[in-house]
Design a protein around this motif. Structure first.
Motif, PDB file in Angstrom:
ATOM      1  N   ILE A   1      17.150  -1.713 -12.314  1.00 52.72           N
ATOM      2  CA  ILE A   1      17.133  -2.452 -11.690  1.00 52.72           C
ATOM      3  C   ILE A   1      17.210  -2.787 -10.595  1.00 52.72           C
ATOM      4  O   ILE A   1      16.877  -4.224  -9.321  1.00 52.72           O
ATOM      5  N   GLN A   2      17.427  -1.971  -9.866  1.00 53.52           N
ATOM      6  CA  GLN A   2      17.345  -2.054  -8.154  1.00 53.52           C
ATOM      7  C   GLN A   2      15.902  -2.518  -7.521  1.00 53.52           C
ATOM      8  O   GLN A   2      16.119  -3.666  -6.519  1.00 53.52           O
ATOM      9  N   ALA A   3      15.220  -2.028  -8.057  1.00 48.88           N
ATOM     10  CA  ALA A   3      14.030  -2.175  -7.728  1.00 48.88           C
ATOM     11  C   ALA A   3      13.334  -3.758  -8.122  1.00 48.88           C
ATOM     12  O   ALA A   3      12.698  -3.639  -7.114  1.00 48.88           O
TER      13      ALA A   3
ATOM     14  N   PHE B   1      10.972  -0.824  -0.442  1.00 49.01           N
ATOM     15  CA  PHE B   1      11.214  -2.119   0.004  1.00 49.01           C
ATOM     16  C   PHE B   1      12.351  -2.241   0.648  1.00 49.01           C
ATOM     17  O   PHE B   1      12.405  -3.597   1.969  1.00 49.01           O
ATOM     18  N   PHE B   2      13.775  -1.335   0.682  1.00 50.28           N
ATOM     19  CA  PHE B   2      14.234  -1.448   2.291  1.00 50.28           C
ATOM     20  C   PHE B   2      13.729  -1.171   3.266  1.00 50.28           C
ATOM     21  O   PHE B   2      14.465  -2.234   3.960  1.00 50.28           O
ATOM     22  N   SER B   3      12.909  -0.616   3.388  1.00 56.31           N
ATOM     23  CA  SER B   3      12.075   0.239   5.033  1.00 56.31           C
ATOM     24  C   SER B   3      11.749  -0.755   5.285  1.00 56.31           C
ATOM     25  O   SER B   3      12.272  -1.773   6.687  1.00 56.31           O
TER      26      SER B   3
ATOM     27  N   LYS C   1       1.299  -0.325  -0.210  1.00 55.49           N
ATOM     28  CA  LYS C   1      -0.242  -0.029  -0.238  1.00 55.49           C
ATOM     29  C   LYS C   1       0.557   1.270  -0.185  1.00 55.49           C
ATOM     30  O   LYS C   1       0.307   2.443  -0.467  1.00 55.49           O
ATOM     31  N   ALA C   2       2.007   1.375   0.679  1.00 54.92           N
ATOM     32  CA  ALA C   2       2.511   2.573   0.471  1.00 54.92           C
ATOM     33  C   ALA C   2       3.541   2.449  -0.399  1.00 54.92           C
ATOM     34  O   ALA C   2       3.517   3.371  -1.085  1.00 54.92           O
ATOM     35  N   ILE C   3       3.577   1.460  -1.466  1.00 57.19           N
ATOM     36  CA  ILE C   3       4.729   1.684  -2.455  1.00 57.19           C
ATOM     37  C   ILE C   3       3.253   2.095  -3.830  1.00 57.19           C
ATOM     38  O   ILE C   3       3.903   2.875  -4.427  1.00 57.19           O
TER      39      ILE C   3
ATOM     40  N   ILE D   1      13.586   4.758  -7.362  1.00 59.41           N
ATOM     41  CA  ILE D   1      14.086   5.706  -5.872  1.00 59.41           C
ATOM     42  C   ILE D   1      12.785   4.935  -5.528  1.00 59.41           C
ATOM     43  O   ILE D   1      13.419   4.587  -4.290  1.00 59.41           O
ATOM     44  N   SER D   2      11.321   5.627  -5.020  1.00 55.46           N
ATOM     45  CA  SER D   2      10.541   4.876  -4.150  1.00 55.46           C
ATOM     46  C   SER D   2      10.595   3.837  -3.609  1.00 55.46           C
ATOM     47  O   SER D   2      10.330   3.273  -2.627  1.00 55.46           O
ATOM     48  N   ILE D   3       9.878   3.269  -5.319  1.00 54.84           N
ATOM     49  CA  ILE D   3       9.540   1.549  -4.993  1.00 54.84           C
ATOM     50  C   ILE D   3      11.370   0.816  -4.561  1.00 54.84           C
ATOM     51  O   ILE D   3      10.920   0.624  -2.779  1.00 54.84           O
ATOM     52  N   SER D   4      12.222   1.415  -4.491  1.00 57.39           N
ATOM     53  CA  SER D   4      13.162   0.766  -3.605  1.00 57.39           C
ATOM     54  C   SER D   4      13.153   0.964  -2.035  1.00 57.39           C
ATOM     55  O   SER D   4      13.666   0.132  -1.443  1.00 57.39           O
ATOM     56  N   VAL D   5      13.194   2.541  -2.262  1.00 56.30           N
ATOM     57  CA  VAL D   5      12.895   3.057  -0.663  1.00 56.30           C
ATOM     58  C   VAL D   5      11.804   2.053   0.366  1.00 56.30           C
ATOM     59  O   VAL D   5      12.978   1.616   1.370  1.00 56.30           O
TER      60      VAL D   5
END
Length: 222
Positions: free
Chosen positions: A198-200, A146-148, A88-90, A140-144
């Protein structure tokens, strides 16, 4: 003071710290490479980076909430609800970044001219960089987020590995194309966009495997 808990804190924190160290070190090197193209591109890059920083504010806010929600739900024995909060956050941040990024890309010239004295060279480079950044910020927003999720669960190694490998490959490609092949600055923005994409994708694949749900389970901590 309990050594077992002190060690657990260090074990969780070190990978995240190392990942940030690698990323910041690579960005310093990136700044040096961008600077080699002269003041126009360096100025355009710096201004673009700060403009996109405004979009990053809500991303950081949501990502902080994701860390808390994941930790709270895993601690409560509800890993599926933890995953639901991440998704939901993503969705929320993707809608925000795509919408605002689209506006910035469309009005890039007008926005950039506010931060310069009408220098056509800086504005021209800035429009190109801003439009690349408008796409990059979505990934970046997607990766951040997932990282969180991994940080909230205490499984901090996967984000470190993914971030470090992708960033090392990115800077290697940039050094090869810019320093050795003498290509234009365009390849820097292209490399940044590809690396974030790629990171995401990579962190999403690891996220879907679900091992992070088990890592921070209270029975494992005990």
């Amino acid at each position: 003071i309990k050594p077992v808990w002190m060690w657990r804190i260090i074990k969780i924190g070190l990978p995240a710290a190392f990942g940030d160290l690698v990323r910041n070190g690579i960005h310093l090197g990136l700044g040096r490479i961008v600077n080699s193209f002269g003041t126009f591109i360096m100025a355009a890059f710096g201004i673009s980076f700060r403009i996109m920083g405004f979009i990053f504010i809500p991303i950081e806010g949501v990502a902080t909430a994701v860390t808390t929600l994941v930790g709270q739900n895993i601690g409560a024995g509800k890993p599926d609800r933890a995953e639901e909060s991440v998704i939901k956050a993503i969705i929320l941040t993707t809608v925000i970044t795509a919408g605002v990024g689209g506006i910035i890309a469309w009005f890039a010239g007008e926005i950039f001219s506010v931060f310069t004295r009408g220098d056509a060279n800086i504005i021209g480079e800035g429009i190109l960089i801003l439009r690349f950044f408008a796409v990059i910020i979505v990934f970046i927003s997607i990766s951040v987020n997932f990282f969180s999720a991994f940080w909230g669960s205490g499984d901090t190694v996967p984000p470190m590995v993914v971030s470090s490998i992708v960033n090392v490959i990115m800077i290697t490609f940039i050094i090869y194309t810019i320093v050795f092949l003498k290509k234009e600055a365009y390849f820097i923005w292209l490399a940044l966009a590809c690396s974030e994409c790629i990171q995401a994708i990579a962190i999403y694949i690891i996220f879907k495997k679900g091992k992070w749900k088990i890592k921070g389970a209270i029975e494992n901590i005990k």
